[in-house]
Design a protein around this motif. Structure first.
Motif, mmCIF file in Angstrom:
data_model
loop_
_atom_site.group_PDB
_atom_site.id
_atom_site.type_symbol
_atom_site.label_atom_id
_atom_site.label_comp_id
_atom_site.label_asym_id
_atom_site.label_seq_id
_atom_site.Cartn_x
_atom_site.Cartn_y
_atom_site.Cartn_z
ATOM 1 N N LEU A 6 10.296 4.659 3.925
ATOM 2 C CA LEU A 6 10.195 3.992 2.537
ATOM 3 C C LEU A 6 10.637 2.712 2.794
ATOM 4 O O LEU A 6 9.832 1.702 2.184
ATOM 5 N N LEU A 7 11.719 2.091 3.265
ATOM 6 C CA LEU A 7 12.035 0.821 3.541
ATOM 7 C C LEU A 7 11.197 -0.229 4.343
ATOM 8 O O LEU A 7 10.901 -1.298 4.046
ATOM 9 N N PHE A 8 10.617 0.525 5.643
ATOM 10 C CA PHE A 8 9.856 -0.286 6.310
ATOM 11 C C PHE A 8 8.603 -0.333 5.597
ATOM 12 O O PHE A 8 7.881 -1.388 5.633
ATOM 13 N N PHE A 9 8.111 0.754 4.789
ATOM 14 C CA PHE A 9 6.701 0.686 4.281
ATOM 15 C C PHE A 9 6.855 -0.409 3.085
ATOM 16 O O PHE A 9 5.949 -1.219 3.124
ATOM 17 N N PHE A 10 7.876 -0.464 2.203
ATOM 18 C CA PHE A 10 7.947 -1.349 1.193
ATOM 19 C C PHE A 10 8.006 -2.850 1.767
ATOM 20 O O PHE A 10 7.296 -3.881 1.042
ATOM 21 N N MET A 11 8.968 -3.007 2.611
ATOM 22 C CA MET A 11 9.153 -4.481 3.084
ATOM 23 C C MET A 11 7.980 -4.844 3.978
ATOM 24 O O MET A 11 7.614 -6.180 3.652
ATOM 25 N N SER A 12 7.327 -4.186 4.647
ATOM 26 C CA SER A 12 6.055 -4.482 5.392
ATOM 27 C C SER A 12 4.826 -4.713 4.349
ATOM 28 O O SER A 12 3.953 -5.439 4.430
ATOM 29 N N ALA A 13 4.656 -4.061 3.614
ATOM 30 C CA ALA A 13 3.792 -3.937 2.634
ATOM 31 C C ALA A 13 4.059 -5.217 1.639
ATOM 32 O O ALA A 13 2.949 -6.070 1.196
ATOM 33 N N GLU A 14 5.164 -5.635 1.385
ATOM 34 C CA GLU A 14 5.447 -6.912 0.511
ATOM 35 C C GLU A 14 4.814 -8.044 1.460
ATOM 36 O O GLU A 14 4.524 -9.114 0.699
ATOM 37 N N LEU A 15 5.288 -8.162 2.820
ATOM 38 C CA LEU A 15 4.783 -9.082 3.705
ATOM 39 C C LEU A 15 3.141 -9.319 3.366
ATOM 40 O O LEU A 15 2.555 -10.556 3.315
ATOM 41 N N CYS A 16 2.332 -8.254 3.561
ATOM 42 C CA CYS A 16 1.086 -8.054 3.528
ATOM 43 C C CYS A 16 0.614 -8.551 2.160
ATOM 44 O O CYS A 16 -0.562 -9.455 2.087
ATOM 45 N N LEU A 17 1.475 -8.381 1.172
ATOM 46 C CA LEU A 17 0.924 -8.747 -0.498
ATOM 47 C C LEU A 17 1.194 -10.059 -0.310
ATOM 48 O O LEU A 17 0.318 -10.862 -0.988
#
Length: 270
Positions: free
Chosen positions: A68-79
């Protein structure tokens, strides 16, 4: 609490106020959702452990937290990269804004950011937990993350995980370069605006996003690229807190400080 309250108010304001149903605020809503998810992944467990004086976490719980942490932080960079494109089109190609960033295009871009990172997070998590661990089970951290788990692996390096981390670094660098190139083009376009009021208005729409990007990138880079000579358990905890908790708590404040429309929507809620 600040992160939950700030991001919760932002989500509610954008969802309820029809004046904020624009691409910029749609992406801001997605950013607040990611920030809420990121904070909710680490802090509740850390607070419960502190309250009950217990530092244990189950193996499935650690895997879920890492994913979850990897998902949320990576998605934030993409966003944040998508949001840079939004600002680029708004300032450099204003006549094409409605065409390039229609409601369907915005949904597709947000879905691509969430979906692609979800699959990548699954791959990273599965690969990380397939590595044999034989150096104990104590992490020098208040949450599970890949570098800390790799320290417990039997071998000093795993080629598959190193390869994935290299790919991750390259993708993150690509996002950062895209954001910087977008802002170079934005700066050139703003400087060509004849009126000072027009330049100020254009800059004011970009400054919150640029501040959020700077905070996110600087804390993450310091956390993962700091030299081993200054590393210690206490410093690692402080730095991890800064990059995993501090940005989600501060982001709503950054966006609301110079945004009168968002301020007005928040006043109606309160």
């Amino acid at each position: 609490l600040a992160a939950l309250l700030g991001n919760g108010l932002t989500i509610t304001a954008v969802a309820c106020d029809h004046r904020l149903h624009t691409p910029m605020y749609f992406f801001l809503l997605n950013l607040s959702l990611l920030d809420l998810g990121s904070v909710s992944t680490t802090l509740p467990k850390a607070m419960a452990n502190s309250l009950w004086d217990n530092r244990a976490i189950s193996y499935p719980g650690c895997a879920a937290q890492l994913f979850l942490l990897f998902f949320f932080m990576s998605a934030e960079l993409c966003l944040l990269t998508v949001m840079a494109y939004d600002r680029y089109v708004a300032i450099c190609k204003p006549l094409h804004y409605g065409t390039l960033l229609g409601s369907r295009a915005c949904v597709h871009m947000a879905a691509a950011a969430w979906g692609s990172v979800f699959l990548y997070a699954v791959l990273h998590t599965a690969n990380t937990f397939s590595i044999p661990i034989c150096k104990g089970n104590a992490l020098e951290q208040f949450f599970c993350e890949i570098p800390q788990i790799l320290k417990l692996s039997c071998s000093d390096s795993d080629l598959r995980e190193v390869g994935l981390l290299v790919v991750t670094a390259c993708l993150a660098l690509g996002c950062f370069v895209f954001i910087m190139v977008s802002y170079v083009q934005i700066l050139r376009a703003v400087l060509r605006i004849p009126s000072e009021q027009g330049r100020h208005k254009a800059f004011s729409t970009c400054l919150p996003h640029l501040a959020v990007v700077s905070l996110f990138v600087s804390t993450a880079m310091f956390a993962h690229l700091k030299p081993p000579s200054i590393s210690s358990s206490v410093l690692n905890l402080v730095v991890s807190f800064l990059y995993s908790v501090f940005p989600p708590a501060v982001n709503p404040l950054i966006y609301s400080m110079r945004n009168q429309e968002l301020k007005d929507a928040l006043k109606k809620l309160i």
